[in-house]
Design an enzyme around this catalytic site. Structure first.
Site, PDB file in Angstrom:
ATOM      1  N   LYS A 194       8.136  11.246   0.194  1.00 43.29           N
ATOM      2  CA  LYS A 194       7.133  11.463  -0.858  1.00 43.29           C
ATOM      3  C   LYS A 194       5.820  11.946  -0.237  1.00 43.29           C
ATOM      4  CE  LYS A 194       3.899   9.281  -3.003  1.00 43.29           C
ATOM      5  NZ  LYS A 194       2.901  10.328  -3.282  1.00 43.29           N
ATOM      6  N   THR A 248      -4.817   1.285   4.945  1.00 43.17           N
ATOM      7  CA  THR A 248      -4.482  -0.101   5.283  1.00 43.17           C
ATOM      8  C   THR A 248      -4.237  -0.903   4.005  1.00 43.17           C
ATOM      9  OG1 THR A 248      -5.695   0.037   7.343  1.00 43.17           O
ATOM     10  CG2 THR A 248      -5.365  -2.164   6.457  1.00 43.17           C
ATOM     11  N   GLU A 268       1.747   3.090   9.640  1.00 44.20           N
ATOM     12  CA  GLU A 268       0.722   3.775  10.435  1.00 44.20           C
ATOM     13  C   GLU A 268      -0.492   3.879   9.517  1.00 44.20           C
ATOM     14  OE1 GLU A 268      -1.768   5.846  11.638  1.00 44.20           O
ATOM     15  OE2 GLU A 268      -0.571   7.674  11.551  1.00 44.20           O
ATOM     16  N   CYS A 302      -6.728   9.639  11.091  1.00 47.39           N
ATOM     17  CA  CYS A 302      -6.704   8.180  11.253  1.00 47.39           C
ATOM     18  C   CYS A 302      -7.192   7.766  12.634  1.00 47.39           C
ATOM     19  CB  CYS A 302      -5.306   7.641  10.983  1.00 47.39           C
ATOM     20  SG  CYS A 302      -4.023   8.579  11.792  1.00 47.39           S
ATOM     21  N   GLU A 399     -13.533   2.537   7.658  1.00 45.38           N
ATOM     22  CA  GLU A 399     -13.026   3.888   7.900  1.00 45.38           C
ATOM     23  C   GLU A 399     -13.589   4.820   6.823  1.00 45.38           C
ATOM     24  OE1 GLU A 399      -8.812   4.716   7.168  1.00 45.38           O
ATOM     25  OE2 GLU A 399      -8.762   5.776   9.076  1.00 45.38           O
TER      26      GLU A 399
HETATM   27  P1  NDP Z   1      -3.067   5.999   0.282  1.00 44.25           P
HETATM   28  O1  NDP Z   1      -2.685   4.966   1.249  1.00 44.25           O
HETATM   29  O2  NDP Z   1      -3.317   5.604  -1.122  1.00 44.25           O
HETATM   30  O3  NDP Z   1      -1.987   7.166   0.268  1.00 44.25           O
HETATM   31  C1  NDP Z   1      -0.984   7.391   1.234  1.00 44.25           C
HETATM   32  C2  NDP Z   1       0.341   7.692   0.537  1.00 44.25           C
HETATM   33  O4  NDP Z   1       0.827   6.522  -0.130  1.00 44.25           O
HETATM   34  C3  NDP Z   1       0.257   8.752  -0.542  1.00 44.25           C
HETATM   35  O5  NDP Z   1       1.455   9.477  -0.586  1.00 44.25           O
HETATM   36  C4  NDP Z   1       0.082   7.900  -1.778  1.00 44.25           C
HETATM   37  O6  NDP Z   1       0.371   8.577  -2.963  1.00 44.25           O
HETATM   38  C5  NDP Z   1       1.043   6.772  -1.508  1.00 44.25           C
HETATM   39  N1  NDP Z   1       0.795   5.534  -2.234  1.00 44.25           N
HETATM   40  C6  NDP Z   1      -0.324   5.127  -2.873  1.00 44.25           C
HETATM   41  N2  NDP Z   1      -0.149   3.896  -3.397  1.00 44.25           N
HETATM   42  C7  NDP Z   1       1.113   3.510  -3.074  1.00 44.25           C
HETATM   43  C8  NDP Z   1       1.889   2.311  -3.305  1.00 44.25           C
HETATM   44  N3  NDP Z   1       1.394   1.274  -3.969  1.00 44.25           N
HETATM   45  N4  NDP Z   1       3.144   2.258  -2.811  1.00 44.25           N
HETATM   46  C9  NDP Z   1       3.646   3.288  -2.098  1.00 44.25           C
HETATM   47  N5  NDP Z   1       2.979   4.432  -1.855  1.00 44.25           N
HETATM   48  C10 NDP Z   1       1.709   4.546  -2.326  1.00 44.25           C
HETATM   49  O7  NDP Z   1      -4.321   6.743   0.826  1.00 44.25           O
HETATM   50  P2  NDP Z   1      -5.375   7.563  -0.056  1.00 44.25           P
HETATM   51  O8  NDP Z   1      -4.892   8.906  -0.230  1.00 44.25           O
HETATM   52  O9  NDP Z   1      -5.748   6.832  -1.314  1.00 44.25           O
HETATM   53  O10 NDP Z   1      -6.608   7.520   0.907  1.00 44.25           O
HETATM   54  C11 NDP Z   1      -7.473   6.379   0.890  1.00 44.25           C
HETATM   55  C12 NDP Z   1      -7.970   6.053   2.260  1.00 44.25           C
HETATM   56  O11 NDP Z   1      -6.887   5.768   3.117  1.00 44.25           O
HETATM   57  C13 NDP Z   1      -8.674   7.190   2.966  1.00 44.25           C
HETATM   58  O12 NDP Z   1      -9.995   7.276   2.611  1.00 44.25           O
HETATM   59  C14 NDP Z   1      -8.478   6.810   4.381  1.00 44.25           C
HETATM   60  O13 NDP Z   1      -9.452   5.881   4.761  1.00 44.25           O
HETATM   61  C15 NDP Z   1      -7.146   6.145   4.408  1.00 44.25           C
HETATM   62  N6  NDP Z   1      -6.073   7.032   4.864  1.00 44.25           N
HETATM   63  C16 NDP Z   1      -5.572   6.854   6.105  1.00 44.25           C
HETATM   64  C17 NDP Z   1      -4.584   7.690   6.553  1.00 44.25           C
HETATM   65  C18 NDP Z   1      -4.006   7.556   7.894  1.00 44.25           C
HETATM   66  O14 NDP Z   1      -3.442   8.506   8.404  1.00 44.25           O
HETATM   67  N7  NDP Z   1      -4.050   6.413   8.498  1.00 44.25           N
HETATM   68  C19 NDP Z   1      -4.082   8.792   5.761  1.00 44.25           C
HETATM   69  C20 NDP Z   1      -4.627   8.864   4.439  1.00 44.25           C
HETATM   70  C21 NDP Z   1      -5.582   8.008   4.043  1.00 44.25           C
HETATM   71  P3  NDP Z   1      -0.866   9.377  -3.649  1.00 44.25           P
HETATM   72  O15 NDP Z   1      -1.287  10.405  -2.713  1.00 44.25           O
HETATM   73  O16 NDP Z   1      -0.337   9.980  -4.821  1.00 44.25           O
HETATM   74  O17 NDP Z   1      -1.899   8.327  -3.932  1.00 44.25           O
END
Ligand code: NDP
Length: 492
Positions: A194, A248, A268, A302, A399
């Site tokens: 996804k 996180t 991760e 990240c 972050e």
């Molecule tokens: P999320 O953790 O919400 O998104 C990561 C993925 O998980 C997306 O595909 C998202 O879908 C999906 N997702 C969201 N909620 C759920 C759930 N309950 N169960 C399973 N999958 C889910 O990150 P965000 O895009 O909201 O970003 C928010 C913050 O996260 C950023 O500001 C940053 O700080 C951090 N982040 C860290 C990353 C890293 O590489 N460590 C990468 C991205 C974000 P959808 O996109 O549709 O919400």
């Protein structure tokens, strides 16, 4: 001031001329269905959502939103493909598919890079020179392991787990798909992937590559949607393993919901890395490393070096050089090959960055931003440096996931170490010094999964990547990246 006048002041005697990558190579469909059973199908949910270009706010295409029934179908398809084709296919045969995918990514690299930049807002220079070569390299690398698992784990008999649910974020959309899919397929698992809601297009283009590679239908399924779709997927009883990259906060939700199910999990998550500059470091190189550490990919990384720890004796010259360098960064159209800092990925992310930067100002840190023009439409944020930062400030703790650097100073290596480790995260760190012994001393004491010495943000498929503490667990990349997708005879 005209460009010509400005040119008189700048290092170059020439007026600025953009060099825009053409988008002709990409042919977008109006609508993209879900990739289930080897073809794009209409969603049973009947729901669609637009994906837009963050640089122009213009819609690019409509994408299906997978509902519960669609997730069921995708998992069923992956299970069927595992039992019928993939589980028992010899490793050397699996490797052939992976090599084909890797080669096709290289052949179509320009098309993928342009699409990545259109959908996600990252500079074309980065999608072309980093995301695409690394994505192909991951498939090549894991293709090499597919028929050598017995050597990788000598004395143990590895077997695949089954169906992997893989949820990825928006900062490196295709690269994260490669990080997830390549080891899963190499080890004999099938997958349901996804992509993030705001960046689904390169994963969907990848489905063409999978078809061209004649990958048996159902071995990889791609379902698009938002958090709810991700939640249905990771909680589906038909999956054997979850691999998640993202925040996180969501990682914790997933870990809680998977507790007691016996399903394997790797997470991760976020980071708040310290980039540590000692007084004996080559300062000009260190400044390049600082810039690459935090402004690469708009800071949507990240492992970004978002906290600069600089030894007090050189703080003055380092900050001066850094500010000078910031003036030369070009912010704007991500399709311009000269652009250093592109568009912020979404309105929501821009709001989050803006809020945290405001918190930095309110808490008393000093903000510096270069005087660069920003385009009128789209989501933009100037490269930002904060000085007079206290460790308790939100900008030093949370972050931001944007182009924002928090600068702090230290006097002794011990102090640098304590400050660097003063974070709930533990994903990465950077150390700049000419002394090898100091690098080793720091590296053995820093609680971070990846530590770069005299460089930053370097990635290689052969090198494992992952975190400690709230940055998650499990490793991706390298030999370590195979293990989360395998069970061993006699062990679970
Ligand atoms: P999320 O953790 O919400 O998104 C990561 C993925 O998980 C997306 O595909 C998202 O879908 C999906 N997702 C969201 N909620 C759920 C759930 N309950 N169960 C399973 N999958 C889910 O990150 P965000 O895009 O909201 O970003 C928010 C913050 O996260 C950023 O500001 C940053 O700080 C951090 N982040 C860290 C990353 C890293 O590489 N460590 C990468 C991205 C974000 P959808 O996109 O549709 O919400």
């Amino acid at each position: 001031m005209s460009d010509l006048e400005r040119a008189g002041d700048a290092a170059s005697p020439f007026p600025y001329a953009p060099s825009r990558e053409s988008t002709e190579i990409v042919s977008l469909q109006e609508r993209y269905g879900l990739f289930i059973g080897g073809e794009l199908v209409e969603p049973k949910s009947g729901a669609w959502f637009p994906t837009i270009s963050p640089a122009t706010e213009e819609p690019l295409a409509e994408v299906a939103e997978a509902g519960e029934e669609d997730v069921d179908l995708a998992v069923e398809s992956a299970r069927g493909a595992w039992e019928r084709h993939w589980r028992d296919l010899p490793g050397r045969e699996r490797a052939k598919y992976l090599y084909r995918i890797a080669r096709a990514l290289q052949e179509r690299a320009r098309e993928f890079a342009v699409l990545e930049t259109l959908d996600g807002g990252k500079p074309i220079r980065e999608s072309r020179d980093v995301d695409l070569p690394l994505a192909a390299a991951h498939f090549f690398y894991y293709a090499g392991w597919a028929d050598k698992l017995g050597y990788a784990f000598a004395g143990r008999t590895p077997r695949p787990l089954g169906v992997a649910a893989q949820v990825i974020p928006w900062n490196f959309p295709l690269l994260m798909a490669a990080w997830k899919l390549a080891p899963a397929l190499a080890t004999g698992n099938t997958a349901v992937l996804k992509p993030a809601e705001t960046t689904p297009l390169t994963a969907l283009l990848l489905t063409e590559v999978l078809q061209d590679a004649d990958l048996p239908p159902g071995v990889v399924n791609v379902i698009t949607g938002a958090g709810e779709t991700g939640s249905h997927l990771v909680n589906h009883p038909g999956i054997d393993k979850v691999a998640f990259t993202g925040s996180t906060e969501v990682g914790k939700i997933i870990q809680r919901s998977l507790a007691g199910t016996g399903r394997r999990l790797t997470l991760e998550l976020g980071g708040k890395a310290a980039n540590i500059v000692f007084e004996d470091a080559p300062l000009d190189q260190a400044v390049e490393g600082i810039v690459n550490g935090i402004y690469f990919n708009q800071g949507h990384v990240c492992c970004a070096g978002s906290r600069l720890l600089v030894q007090e004796s050189v703080a003055g010259p380092v900050l001066e050089k850094l500010k000078d360098r910031l003036e030369t960064l070009r912010v704007g159209d991500p399709l311009d090959k000269n652009t250093d800092v592109g568009a912020i990925n979404s309105r929501a992310q821009l709001d989050k960055i803006t809020e945290l930067v405001q918190a930095g100002v309110d808490e008393g840190a000093e903000m510096y931003q270069p005087a660069c023009d920003l385009p009128e439409r789209g989501y933009w944020f100037r490269p930002t440096v904060f000085t007079s930062v206290a460790q308790s400030h939100r900008i030093a703790q949370e972050e931001i996931f944007g182009p924002v650097l928090a600068v702090m100073t230290f006097r002794t290596p011990e102090e640098a170490l304590v400050k660097a480790n003063n974070t709930p995260y533990g994903l990465s760190a950077g150390v700049w010094t000419e002394k090898g012994s100091r690098i080793l001393w720091m590296a053995s004491r820093l609680r971070a999964g990846v530590i770069w010495a005299n460089t930053y943000n370097r990635f290689d498929p052969a090198s494992p990547f992952g975190g400690y503490k709230e940055s998650g667990f499990g490793r991706e990349g390298g030999l370590h990246g195979l293990e989360p997708y395998l069970a061993f005879e006699g062990a679970g």
